[in-house]
Motif scaffolding. Structure first.
Motif, short mmCIF file in Angstrom:
data_model
loop_
_atom_site.label_atom_id
_atom_site.label_comp_id
_atom_site.label_asym_id
_atom_site.label_seq_id
_atom_site.Cartn_x
_atom_site.Cartn_y
_atom_site.Cartn_z
N ALA A 169 0.79 -1.18 0.21
CA ALA A 169 0.06 0.00 0.11
C ALA A 169 0.87 1.21 0.05
O ALA A 169 1.89 1.16 0.61
CB ALA A 169 -0.84 -0.11 1.29
N VAL A 170 0.60 2.41 -0.62
CA VAL A 170 1.18 3.20 -0.76
C VAL A 170 0.35 4.85 -0.92
O VAL A 170 -0.62 4.66 -1.40
CB VAL A 170 1.95 3.61 -2.28
CG1 VAL A 170 1.25 3.37 -3.46
CG2 VAL A 170 2.83 4.80 -2.06
N GLN A 171 0.68 5.69 0.06
CA GLN A 171 -0.28 6.95 0.14
C GLN A 171 0.80 7.80 -0.51
O GLN A 171 1.88 8.46 0.26
CB GLN A 171 -0.57 7.07 1.51
CG GLN A 171 -1.43 8.50 1.75
CD GLN A 171 -2.27 8.61 2.94
OE1 GLN A 171 -2.19 7.90 3.66
NE2 GLN A 171 -3.04 9.66 2.80
N VAL A 172 0.23 8.58 -1.52
CA VAL A 172 1.04 9.73 -2.03
C VAL A 172 0.41 11.05 -1.58
O VAL A 172 -0.82 11.20 -2.00
CB VAL A 172 1.03 9.53 -3.81
CG1 VAL A 172 1.77 10.57 -4.36
CG2 VAL A 172 1.50 8.25 -4.08
N PRO A 173 1.12 11.99 -1.28
CA PRO A 173 0.76 13.33 -1.05
C PRO A 173 -0.01 14.02 -1.95
O PRO A 173 0.21 13.77 -3.10
CB PRO A 173 1.98 14.02 -0.21
CG PRO A 173 2.90 13.03 0.11
CD PRO A 173 2.72 11.92 -0.89
N ALA A 174 -0.83 15.12 -1.67
CA ALA A 174 -1.66 15.66 -2.74
C ALA A 174 -0.72 16.37 -3.71
O ALA A 174 -1.13 16.38 -5.03
CB ALA A 174 -2.50 16.75 -2.04
N ASP A 175 0.39 17.15 -3.16
CA ASP A 175 1.22 17.59 -4.11
C ASP A 175 1.82 16.94 -5.22
O ASP A 175 2.23 17.56 -6.21
CB ASP A 175 2.35 18.30 -3.31
CG ASP A 175 1.98 19.54 -2.25
OD1 ASP A 175 0.88 19.99 -2.56
OD2 ASP A 175 2.63 19.82 -1.55
N TYR A 176 2.06 15.51 -5.16
CA TYR A 176 2.55 14.61 -5.90
C TYR A 176 1.51 13.74 -6.83
O TYR A 176 1.96 13.02 -7.74
CB TYR A 176 3.56 13.92 -5.39
CG TYR A 176 4.75 14.66 -4.73
CD1 TYR A 176 5.82 15.39 -5.48
CD2 TYR A 176 4.74 14.95 -3.51
CE1 TYR A 176 6.74 16.13 -4.88
CE2 TYR A 176 5.73 15.84 -2.68
CZ TYR A 176 6.47 16.23 -3.23
OH TYR A 176 7.74 17.09 -2.84
N SER A 192 -6.50 -2.03 -5.61
CA SER A 192 -7.58 -0.93 -5.13
C SER A 192 -6.88 0.31 -5.11
O SER A 192 -5.70 0.47 -5.08
CB SER A 192 -8.03 -1.38 -3.84
OG SER A 192 -7.13 -1.18 -2.91
N GLU A 193 -7.63 1.61 -5.17
CA GLU A 193 -7.32 2.92 -5.02
C GLU A 193 -8.16 3.65 -4.70
O GLU A 193 -9.41 3.30 -4.84
CB GLU A 193 -6.74 3.39 -6.52
CG GLU A 193 -7.75 3.29 -7.61
CD GLU A 193 -7.44 3.88 -8.71
OE1 GLU A 193 -6.56 4.93 -8.83
OE2 GLU A 193 -7.83 3.49 -10.10
N GLY A 203 -2.88 3.81 -3.19
CA GLY A 203 -3.34 2.57 -4.07
C GLY A 203 -2.50 1.59 -3.47
O GLY A 203 -1.66 1.54 -2.58
N VAL A 204 -3.15 0.17 -3.63
CA VAL A 204 -2.52 -1.07 -3.12
C VAL A 204 -2.30 -1.75 -4.44
O VAL A 204 -3.03 -2.15 -5.20
CB VAL A 204 -3.70 -1.75 -2.27
CG1 VAL A 204 -3.12 -3.18 -1.91
CG2 VAL A 204 -4.05 -1.00 -1.21
#
Length: 241
Positions: A169-176, A192-193, A203-204
């Motif tokens: 699982a990854v969480q990408v900050p809004a700026d990127y 999933s996303e 996203g996973v």
């Protein structure tokens, strides 16, 4: 077409005549097994049938008609390969073995982990050394996929190893998120996303466990190291935060 340097000779002797064709070695083996589904013109060095490929001599058309019932090279070439023998020189065999060895190392490194080190990936260099220590010899005439299980059997007494997949699982900050998610989602199988209310993207993904370091590098490159990642141990967690 391929270059002459890349080609091997397939030879068939029949009705007192010799027929030779020049073809990519892997494609020749695939054709011989009945597994080839590509474009023949892409894997031959000449759209021609020879009596002696080294001198460029060709058999008479009457011989082609008698043996193959056609003079069309694209129909004759697969028949020569299937019914004849594949000739390779010592140098061609050495190059094929080296190529298959590198492919095998890369395939194992992409998919294998060390179960004694929290499923950390095995670097290709470690796989290379372990194969050498195990005395495993790649067969240049066999597809790499057919040799993986045997290689793993030989590797297990040398290093702790198993093939596995990882769910990350990854969480990408809004700026990127806008640009980064487009790159990250292509890395593996997107499970999933979800776009969060703060504009971040979660996203996973599932991918071969040996690619974890490449995944971290990709995520860091596109998020300046500001993304958060975690391994999903229980697939029931997919789609939850």
């Amino acid at each position: 077409m391929i270059s002459l340097d890349e080609a091997v000779t397939a030879r068939l002797e029949s009705h007192g005549e010799r027929f030779e064709v020049l073809v990519d070695p892997d494609a020749a083996l695939s054709i011989k097994r009945g597994e080839f589904d590509g474009d023949l013109e892409d894997v031959i060095a000449a759209e021609d049938v020879f009596e002696d490929a080294s001198s460029g001599d060709r058999p008479p058309e009457s011989a082609l008609e008698e043996v193959f019932e056609t003079t069309d090279p694209l129909e004759i070439i697969p028949a020569v390969i299937k019914r004849g023998e594949i000739q390779i020189t010592a140098e061609q065999r050495r190059k094929m073995q080296e190529q298959k060895h590198n492919q095998l190392v890369n395939k194992i490194a992409r998919n294998a982990v060390n179960p004694q080190m929290d499923d950390a990936p095995h670097p290709p260099e470690r796989i290379e050394r372990a194969l050498e220590e195990a005395g495993f010899q790649v067969d240049p005439m066999e597809p790499v996929e057919n040799q993986v299980d045997e290689a793993l059997d030989d590797l297990r007494p040398v290093i702790p190893i198993r093939f596995d997949e990882v769910v990350m699982a990854v969480q990408v900050p809004a700026d990127y998120a806008g640009s980064a998610q487009a790159q990250i989602r292509q890395f593996g199988e997107l499970q999933s996303e979800e776009w969060q209310s703060d504009g971040s993207w979660v996203g996973v993904l599932k991918f071969p466990a040996g690619l974890q370091n490449e995944f971290y590098d990709l995520v860091n490159e596109h998020t300046s190291g500001e993304a958060e990642t975690r391994t999903v141990k229980d697939e029931d967690e997919i789609g939850t935060r």
